[in-house]
Design a protein around this motif. Sequence first.
Motif, PDB file in Angstrom:
ATOM      1  N   MET A  81      27.482  49.123  32.306  1.00  0.00           N
ATOM      2  CA  MET A  81      28.588  49.388  32.956  1.00  0.00           C
ATOM      3  C   MET A  81      29.476  48.324  32.380  1.00  0.00           C
ATOM      4  SD  MET A  81      28.209  48.766  36.763  1.00  0.00           S
ATOM      5  CE  MET A  81      30.034  49.595  37.249  1.00  0.00           C
ATOM      6  N   SER A  82      31.141  49.114  32.684  1.00  0.00           N
ATOM      7  CA  SER A  82      31.992  48.156  32.138  1.00  0.00           C
ATOM      8  C   SER A  82      32.374  47.494  33.915  1.00  0.00           C
ATOM      9  CB  SER A  82      32.764  48.517  31.951  1.00  0.00           C
ATOM     10  OG  SER A  82      32.756  49.230  30.638  1.00  0.00           O
ATOM     11  N   THR A 102      40.637  53.693  31.123  1.00  0.00           N
ATOM     12  CA  THR A 102      40.866  53.494  32.622  1.00  0.00           C
ATOM     13  C   THR A 102      41.246  52.399  33.430  1.00  0.00           C
ATOM     14  OG1 THR A 102      39.205  53.861  33.605  1.00  0.00           O
ATOM     15  CG2 THR A 102      39.884  56.075  33.290  1.00  0.00           C
ATOM     16  N   ALA A 103      41.144  51.362  32.854  1.00  0.00           N
ATOM     17  CA  ALA A 103      42.113  49.905  33.358  1.00  0.00           C
ATOM     18  C   ALA A 103      41.457  50.114  34.979  1.00  0.00           C
ATOM     19  CB  ALA A 103      43.067  49.258  33.328  1.00  0.00           C
ATOM     20  N   LEU A 104      40.082  49.783  34.794  1.00  0.00           N
ATOM     21  CA  LEU A 104      40.037  50.225  36.879  1.00  0.00           C
ATOM     22  C   LEU A 104      38.363  49.143  36.716  1.00  0.00           C
ATOM     23  CD1 LEU A 104      39.158  51.094  39.508  1.00  0.00           C
ATOM     24  CD2 LEU A 104      36.939  52.882  38.068  1.00  0.00           C
ATOM     25  N   THR A 105      39.178  47.904  37.461  1.00  0.00           N
ATOM     26  CA  THR A 105      38.111  47.275  37.709  1.00  0.00           C
ATOM     27  C   THR A 105      36.352  47.281  38.736  1.00  0.00           C
ATOM     28  OG1 THR A 105      39.966  45.272  37.267  1.00  0.00           O
ATOM     29  CG2 THR A 105      37.651  44.658  38.773  1.00  0.00           C
ATOM     30  N   ASP A 155      29.364  45.051  30.189  1.00  0.00           N
ATOM     31  CA  ASP A 155      29.763  45.066  29.121  1.00  0.00           C
ATOM     32  C   ASP A 155      31.647  44.205  29.576  1.00  0.00           C
ATOM     33  OD1 ASP A 155      32.253  44.988  27.543  1.00  0.00           O
ATOM     34  OD2 ASP A 155      32.060  47.283  27.124  1.00  0.00           O
ATOM     35  N   GLY A 156      31.610  43.221  29.888  1.00  0.00           N
ATOM     36  CA  GLY A 156      33.123  42.722  30.355  1.00  0.00           C
ATOM     37  C   GLY A 156      33.654  41.844  29.394  1.00  0.00           C
ATOM     38  N   ALA A 157      33.726  43.170  28.504  1.00  0.00           N
ATOM     39  CA  ALA A 157      34.845  42.805  27.721  1.00  0.00           C
ATOM     40  C   ALA A 157      36.207  42.520  27.531  1.00  0.00           C
ATOM     41  CB  ALA A 157      34.997  44.468  26.282  1.00  0.00           C
ATOM     42  N   HIS A 158      36.742  43.300  29.272  1.00  0.00           N
ATOM     43  CA  HIS A 158      37.831  42.334  29.163  1.00  0.00           C
ATOM     44  C   HIS A 158      37.984  41.674  30.579  1.00  0.00           C
ATOM     45  CE1 HIS A 158      40.609  45.816  27.332  1.00  0.00           C
ATOM     46  NE2 HIS A 158      39.226  46.302  27.405  1.00  0.00           N
ATOM     47  N   ALA A 159      37.038  41.493  31.019  1.00  0.00           N
ATOM     48  CA  ALA A 159      36.826  40.268  32.200  1.00  0.00           C
ATOM     49  C   ALA A 159      37.475  38.522  32.277  1.00  0.00           C
ATOM     50  CB  ALA A 159      36.015  40.816  32.685  1.00  0.00           C
ATOM     51  N   PRO A 160      36.235  38.286  31.650  1.00  0.00           N
ATOM     52  CA  PRO A 160      36.957  36.258  31.166  1.00  0.00           C
ATOM     53  C   PRO A 160      37.959  36.234  30.993  1.00  0.00           C
ATOM     54  CG  PRO A 160      34.483  37.276  30.475  1.00  0.00           C
ATOM     55  CD  PRO A 160      35.074  38.445  30.423  1.00  0.00           C
ATOM     56  N   PRO A 209      45.609  52.002  43.092  1.00  0.00           N
ATOM     57  CA  PRO A 209      45.562  51.005  43.718  1.00  0.00           C
ATOM     58  C   PRO A 209      45.640  49.793  43.234  1.00  0.00           C
ATOM     59  CG  PRO A 209      44.051  52.635  45.142  1.00  0.00           C
ATOM     60  CD  PRO A 209      43.791  52.987  43.604  1.00  0.00           C
ATOM     61  N   ASN A 210      47.411  48.921  43.793  1.00  0.00           N
ATOM     62  CA  ASN A 210      47.301  47.639  43.679  1.00  0.00           C
ATOM     63  C   ASN A 210      45.094  46.314  43.041  1.00  0.00           C
ATOM     64  OD1 ASN A 210      49.549  48.643  42.741  1.00  0.00           O
ATOM     65  ND2 ASN A 210      50.595  46.831  44.567  1.00  0.00           N
ATOM     66  N   ALA A 211      45.280  47.142  43.996  1.00  0.00           N
ATOM     67  CA  ALA A 211      44.198  46.279  44.374  1.00  0.00           C
ATOM     68  C   ALA A 211      42.740  46.541  43.097  1.00  0.00           C
ATOM     69  CB  ALA A 211      42.842  46.641  45.986  1.00  0.00           C
ATOM     70  N   PHE A 212      42.715  47.522  42.282  1.00  0.00           N
ATOM     71  CA  PHE A 212      41.941  47.693  41.759  1.00  0.00           C
ATOM     72  C   PHE A 212      42.535  47.747  40.099  1.00  0.00           C
ATOM     73  CE2 PHE A 212      39.962  50.262  45.101  1.00  0.00           C
ATOM     74  CZ  PHE A 212      39.026  49.777  45.518  1.00  0.00           C
ATOM     75  N   PHE A 213      43.191  46.922  39.944  1.00  0.00           N
ATOM     76  CA  PHE A 213      43.577  46.294  38.540  1.00  0.00           C
ATOM     77  C   PHE A 213      44.181  45.221  38.570  1.00  0.00           C
ATOM     78  CE2 PHE A 213      46.982  49.503  39.617  1.00  0.00           C
ATOM     79  CZ  PHE A 213      48.572  48.306  38.882  1.00  0.00           C
TER      80      PHE A 213
END
Length: 381
Positions: A152-153, A159-162, A182-187, A309-313
Motif C-alpha cells: 500500500m501507499s 488521490t493524494a490521500l495520506t 510505497d512511500g514515493a510521496h512521503a519522505p 478533509p484537510n487532515a488527510f493531505f
Amino acid sequence: MSDFLLDPEVTFLNHGSFGACPKEVFEDYQHWQLQLERQPVRFLQRELPTLLADARRKVAEFLGSQPHELVFVPNPTFAANTIARCLPLGPGDEVLITDHEYGACRFAFQYAAEQKGFRVVQQAITLPVESNEAIVDEFWQGVNENTKLIFMSHITSSTALTLPAEAICQRAREAGILTMIDGAHAPGQIPVHLGNLGADFYTATCHKWICAPKGSGIFYVREDRQPMVDPLVVGWGWGPEKTFHRENEFVSNHEWLGTHDPAPFLAVPAAIAWQKKHFTGEARQKAWDLVRSAVDQASQIEGIRRVHPNAFFQQMGLIDVTALKLESDALKTRLYDNYRIEAPVIRWQDRMFIRVSAHAYTTEQDIATFVNAMREIVTNA
C-alpha cells in the motif's frame, strides 16, 4: 522560484509527478558527474563504494533506519518488482492492495501474479474518508487466511490521500502478514521514521518531495527480512567473487546494478541538507496553507468539489471535477495551453480529479492563477 530551475513562465503545480531540483542540489549533482567523467575507473572502482556508504548513512539518519537496511534504487517501481518477483508466492496466496495504488507498482505485482499463480486483491478505500480508524477497518475487510503480503501507499498518487501506514503495519505484524509500503510521496512531505513505522519493506523516491535529482530512490528492507529478498539485477555485487560492499551482503547484492550514473544517489544528501536549511517550519506550513487554500477556493466554484478533509493531505490537494463532464486530456491541455498551468488531471475509477501540489517555490499568485483559470473553464464549459 529563484532557488529552482523551473520555467518562470509556467505556473508549476505538479511537484508530485517528478519533483523539482533546487539549483544548489543540481550543482552538487553535476559535481559528481564531473568527478565521474574526469577519471571513470578511479571513481567507479575505488571511490564510489565509500561515497555511496556515506550517502546511505545520511539518508538512513534522515529516515530513521540503519544504513545497512537501505540501498539506493532508481525508483519505487524497481523495488516493487524486486519484492513481487522474489517472495515465495504461489497458487492460493494473495497480495492485498488498495484501489488507490500507483499503476506501475500495481502492474509489477499483477505481472508476477500471472507468472507465479498468486492473486492480487484490491480492497476499496471509500472516499471521502472519515478517520484513520475507518480506513484501517475498511482495508482490513480484504484480509483473509490467504493474505501473505500487504502492499500500500503511504501517500497515494492518484488521490493524494495520506494512509495510516503505521497502524496497518502493526496490525499486519500481529497477524503474521508481510508489509511493503510505497512511500514515493512521503519522505520530504511528512516525517518518516522507518524504525517506528514497522514495515518489512519500504520504498520511496528522493527526486519528488526531497527534491533530489531524477532517478534517485531508496529501498528499505528490515534486517531480519533481508534473507528473503533476492536481487532483481545480479551483477558484481553478488556471490563469492563480489567486488563491491563486501561488508554487507544485502547492500552488496542490491546496490551495484552495473555501470550507471551514480550522481543522483550521491546528491541526495545535498537535497536533505537543502530541506533542513530552507524548507522547515514556516516554509513548509506555507506550502500546506497554499494547497488548502487552492482546494477551499476551487471547491466553491459550481461543479467542483473537495475530496478530503484537510487532515488527510499535506502538499498535494485534490479537487473533484467530474461534474464538468470534460475529457481529462482535453482539460489538462486547456490548463497548459491557455493558462500555462502544469497540473495533472487524473482519472480514478469513475471520477476525475485535479491534483494541486505546492513547494517552496509556490506563491499565492500561483494559486490565484489556478483558481481564476478554473472559474473561466467552468463558465465556458
